[in-house]
Design an enzyme around this catalytic site. Structure first.
Site, PDB file in Angstrom:
ATOM      1  N   ARG A  50       0.827  -1.211   0.000  1.00  0.00           N
ATOM      2  CA  ARG A  50       0.000   0.000   0.000  1.00  0.00           C
ATOM      3  C   ARG A  50       0.861   1.261   0.000  1.00  0.00           C
ATOM      4  NH1 ARG A  50      -2.217   1.376   4.708  1.00  0.00           N
ATOM      5  NH2 ARG A  50      -2.816  -0.762   5.167  1.00  0.00           N
ATOM      6  N   TYR A 100     -15.837  19.106 -13.691  1.00  0.00           N
ATOM      7  CA  TYR A 100     -16.317  17.737 -13.902  1.00  0.00           C
ATOM      8  C   TYR A 100     -17.472  17.446 -12.932  1.00  0.00           C
ATOM      9  CZ  TYR A 100     -16.027  12.639 -14.096  1.00  0.00           C
ATOM     10  OH  TYR A 100     -16.312  11.308 -14.235  1.00  0.00           O
ATOM     11  N   ASP A 172      -7.502  21.291 -12.734  1.00  0.00           N
ATOM     12  CA  ASP A 172      -7.747  19.975 -13.320  1.00  0.00           C
ATOM     13  C   ASP A 172      -7.301  20.062 -14.775  1.00  0.00           C
ATOM     14  OD1 ASP A 172      -8.835  17.743 -14.596  1.00  0.00           O
ATOM     15  OD2 ASP A 172     -10.610  17.695 -13.308  1.00  0.00           O
ATOM     16  N   LYS A 197      -8.076   9.391 -18.890  1.00  0.00           N
ATOM     17  CA  LYS A 197      -8.362  10.041 -20.184  1.00  0.00           C
ATOM     18  C   LYS A 197      -7.101  10.077 -21.043  1.00  0.00           C
ATOM     19  CE  LYS A 197     -12.234  10.454 -18.010  1.00  0.00           C
ATOM     20  NZ  LYS A 197     -12.607  11.596 -17.212  1.00  0.00           N
TER      21      LYS A 197
HETATM   22  C1  PLP Z   1     -13.075  11.825 -15.858  1.00  0.00           C
HETATM   23  C2  PLP Z   1     -12.694  13.087 -15.188  1.00  0.00           C
HETATM   24  C3  PLP Z   1     -12.462  13.133 -13.805  1.00  0.00           C
HETATM   25  C4  PLP Z   1     -12.643  11.931 -12.917  1.00  0.00           C
HETATM   26  O1  PLP Z   1     -11.701  10.949 -13.182  1.00  0.00           O
HETATM   27  P1  PLP Z   1     -11.944   9.353 -13.019  1.00  0.00           P
HETATM   28  O2  PLP Z   1     -10.651   8.798 -13.460  1.00  0.00           O
HETATM   29  O3  PLP Z   1     -13.118   8.988 -13.890  1.00  0.00           O
HETATM   30  O4  PLP Z   1     -12.254   9.109 -11.580  1.00  0.00           O
HETATM   31  C5  PLP Z   1     -12.042  14.341 -13.260  1.00  0.00           C
HETATM   32  N1  PLP Z   1     -11.900  15.450 -14.018  1.00  0.00           N
HETATM   33  C6  PLP Z   1     -12.138  15.433 -15.343  1.00  0.00           C
HETATM   34  C7  PLP Z   1     -11.965  16.686 -16.137  1.00  0.00           C
HETATM   35  C8  PLP Z   1     -12.540  14.272 -15.979  1.00  0.00           C
HETATM   36  O5  PLP Z   1     -12.799  14.278 -17.293  1.00  0.00           O
END
Ligand code: PLP
Length: 361
Positions: A50, A100, A172, A197
């Site tokens: 962990r 998001y 982000d 992504k």
């Molecule tokens: C998909 C996404 C998230 C969340 O991420 P996960 O990997 O699905 O938990 C956060 N911010 C943005 C801009 C996203 O597109």
């Protein structure tokens, strides 16, 4: 390795390929192997699964070098978001721009339990964001380009204003990626990624990460990750790093495709609005009715009807099919995640779908 150039002096496409590798020594593998280990022989630095894994560290070293900070991998983007919102004390204010849906959801959940106060702002209105910042503000949470409106915020101005009231700034950077935008260089304190992504880039892994400039903040986040356990699997981290190796190429190709498609979409009579911020590979278009938008997203050969974004394959979806999507988002808005296919094939498939949607209008 003193005779090797440091990743920080190299350009991003080189860093994506070369950072986070074992040393150039005989019999070393070129890639960090997948270590499936819940525990390590005691008495060393690792101790327990962990706390650390070589594949996480290789991914973190590479992403950190790209963003210009120190990275920490998490089980998902949402887990990373949770770790950052945990930095905020009781009764502190989080000022958040268009974000998001899961980010907004976590803020609302925390607010409903009296954990935090949220002020939602429109990041395209710099003055309004500056007015919303005060000495109670612990965190300014930004996304640019915004999703799915594809608007651009004045990040340097907003970051400076937040620092004036003593707030930390999270950007982000999932949509832009460090190939197109490096928020830490613009003054941000923390970068968040859904590595799910573009970083991983192949629609086959869920993972998240944060990158910070301040090593003591990294220590806090690392000790909380150790404690709460929002860690990725070794295989997920290995896959994400494998994807990350081609990030620069993928972004270059997908962005070129997106820019060309945005230009052609402007000319299609059924498309009433095209939103492309001039960077990246996400394009939002608006069709007159939700029925026409659904006809488009359910009738193509190449374009896949799917949520998420950032994969090599082109996907799209009508955003208002999600109940939580903002009411300001038009019912007929379709968000396109443009992949790396041949742009002519993408356009032919898209145009045929748009023509069918037009005929149904
Ligand atoms: C998909 C996404 C998230 C969340 O991420 P996960 O990997 O699905 O938990 C956060 N911010 C943005 C801009 C996203 O597109």
């Amino acid at each position: 390795m003193a005779d090797h150039p440091k990743p920080a002096t190299l350009r991003p496409s080189t860093v994506t390929v070369h950072a986070g590798r074992p040393p150039h020594e005989p019999d070393q593998p070129l890639n960090v192997p997948i270590t499936m280990a819940s525990t390590y022989v005691g008495g060393g630095d690792k101790e327990y699964g962990r706390y650390t894994n070589d594949a996480w560290v290789a991914f973190e070293d590479t992403l950190g070098a790209l963003e210009g900070g120190k990275a920490l991998a998490f089980a998902s983007g949402q887990a990373a978001t949770g770790a950052l919102l945990d930095l905020v004390g009781h009764d502190s204010v989080v000022v958040a721009g268009q974000s998001y849906l899961g980010t907004i959801g976590q803020l609302a959940d925390r607010e409903s339990r009296g954990r935090v106060k949220t002020r939602l702002v429109d990041v395209t209105d710099t003055d309004a964001v500056v007015k919303a910042l005060d000495e109670d503000t612990a965190l300014l949470w930004l996304e640019s380009p915004t999703n799915p409106g594809m608007e651009v915020a004045d990040l340097p101005a907003l970051i400076a204003a937040a620092h004036e009231v003593g707030a930390r700034v999270v950007v982000d950077n999932t949509f832009a990626t460090p190939i197109l935008q490096r928020p830490l260089e613009l003054g941000a304190d923390i970068v968040l990624h859904s590595a799910t992504k573009y970083l991983a880039g192949h629609s086959d892994v869920i993972m998240g990460a944060v990158v910070v400039g301040d090593p003591s903040l990294w220590d806090v986040l690392k000790s909380r990750r150790d404690l709460y356990g929002a860690i990725p699997g070794p295989f997920e981290a290995w896959l994400a790093l494998r994807g990350l190796r081609t990030l620069a190429l993928r972004i270059e190709r997908a962005s070129a495709n997106a820019a060309e498609l945005a230009r052609r979409l402007e000319t299609h009579p059924v498309v009433t609005d095209v939103r492309y911020p001039g960077l990246g590979a996400v394009v939002s278009i608006v069709l007159p009715t939700p029925e026409q938008a659904d006809l488009l997203t359910h009738g193509t050969l190449l374009w896949v009807h799917a949520t998420s974004l950032g994969g090599v394959e082109s996907t799209f979806e009508r955003r208002r099919r999600w109940k939580g999507e903002g009411r300001e988002v038009p019912e007929g808005l379709v968000r396109l995640s443009v992949g790396i296919e041949d742009v002519e094939d993408l356009w032919a498939d898209l145009e045929a779908g748009l023509d069918r949607a037009a005929a149904a209008g």
